[in-house]
Motif scaffolding. Structure first.
Motif, short mmCIF file in Angstrom:
data_model
loop_
_atom_site.label_atom_id
_atom_site.label_comp_id
_atom_site.label_asym_id
_atom_site.label_seq_id
_atom_site.Cartn_x
_atom_site.Cartn_y
_atom_site.Cartn_z
N THR A 120 0.85 -1.19 0.00
CA THR A 120 0.00 0.00 0.00
C THR A 120 0.88 1.24 0.00
O THR A 120 1.82 1.34 0.80
N ASN A 148 -5.37 13.56 -0.40
CA ASN A 148 -4.62 12.33 -0.20
C ASN A 148 -5.05 11.27 -1.20
O ASN A 148 -6.22 11.20 -1.58
N GLN A 149 -4.08 10.47 -1.65
CA GLN A 149 -4.36 9.37 -2.57
C GLN A 149 -3.68 8.11 -2.08
O GLN A 149 -2.51 8.13 -1.69
N ILE A 150 -4.43 7.00 -2.07
CA ILE A 150 -3.92 5.71 -1.60
C ILE A 150 -4.09 4.67 -2.70
O ILE A 150 -5.15 4.57 -3.31
N LYS A 171 -7.57 2.68 -6.55
CA LYS A 171 -7.10 3.85 -5.81
C LYS A 171 -8.24 4.50 -5.03
O LYS A 171 -9.39 4.50 -5.45
N SER A 210 0.83 5.65 -0.20
CA SER A 210 -0.01 6.83 -0.04
C SER A 210 0.81 8.10 -0.28
O SER A 210 2.02 8.14 -0.03
N TYR A 213 -13.72 10.66 1.35
CA TYR A 213 -12.93 9.87 0.42
C TYR A 213 -13.84 8.94 -0.38
O TYR A 213 -14.95 8.61 0.04
N LYS A 235 -9.17 8.23 -3.29
CA LYS A 235 -8.80 9.64 -3.23
C LYS A 235 -9.67 10.35 -2.20
O LYS A 235 -10.85 10.04 -2.07
#
Length: 211
Positions: free
Chosen positions: A93, A124-126, A141, A95, A176, A143
């Motif tokens: 993962t 934030n983006q994961i 993803k 981020s 998110y 966001k």
């Protein structure tokens, strides 16, 4: 007697020099601040290994002696490796976040300890990937956007270097959603007033450099 006198004069000089130092911030000062977290866990019972890395630098500018504004970044990585039926499975993962903050220094405890309140907002983006031992599949993803209000402090070791304590986010709001067509947003609102009982149970520690 001469040696004792010289030693006394030297000690007096160090005392005066220490008292002459100014600990704190002034208008037009720049700061670079960083919080770092790293951990490794090996659960032999579950045959699972976990490694975690987070780095959150901040860059600020003082518009007055007590108010600073700036930008912040967040970089994170987590890797979980697990064995099942002699097959190694890996889940990664990653981020990344970017945002802005404003900080107000409202309390001084002695000459070195400066306490502040901070308001921040950011994006934030994961993302990540999973390998089942044969194939690798990218995760969908996520966001999001968040706003947080918290408190912290700086303890000056020298005139330009301080230890940083980010005690807690007293209030936070996050929204998110998955990065796919038709996905709906999820929102969270948190208040952590109870952490006042023990700041250090949720604190993050770092370093601040005054330029």
């Amino acid at each position: 007697m001469k040696k004792i006198l010289l030693t006394f004069v030297a000690l007096m000089g160090l005392t005066v020099a220490s008292q002459a130092q100014e600990f704190g911030y002034k208008k037009t000062d720049f700061i670079i601040e960083g919080f770092f977290q790293s951990s490794n866990k090996n659960d032999k019972g579950a045959d699972e290994k976990t490694s975690l890395f987070n780095f959150s630098p901040k860059f600020g500018y003082f518009v007055t002696d007590k108010i600073a504004v700036g930008m912040q970044l967040g970089i994170g990585n987590e890797k979980i490796t697990k064995m099942a039926n002699d097959v190694e499975m890996v889940d990664k993962t990653n981020s990344f976040g970017i945002g802005a903050f404003g900080r107000y220094y409202f309390l001084e405890v002695g000459s070195r300890f400066k306490t502040y309140a901070e308001l921040g907002a950011g994006y934030n983006q994961i993302g990540g990937e999973m390998n089942d031992g044969t194939n690798t599949v990218d995760d969908i993803k996520t966001k999001g956007f968040g706003i947080n209000a918290g408190i912290g402090a700086n303890y000056f070791l020298t005139e330009r270097i301080a230890v940083s304590f980010a005690f807690a986010d007293v209030l936070s709001f996050n929204s998110y959603k998955l990065d796919v067509d038709g996905a709906k947003s999820n929102t969270e609102f948190n208040s952590n007033i109870n952490v006042f009982d023990n700041f250090f149970s949720t604190a993050k520690f770092g370093l601040t450099f005054k330029l």
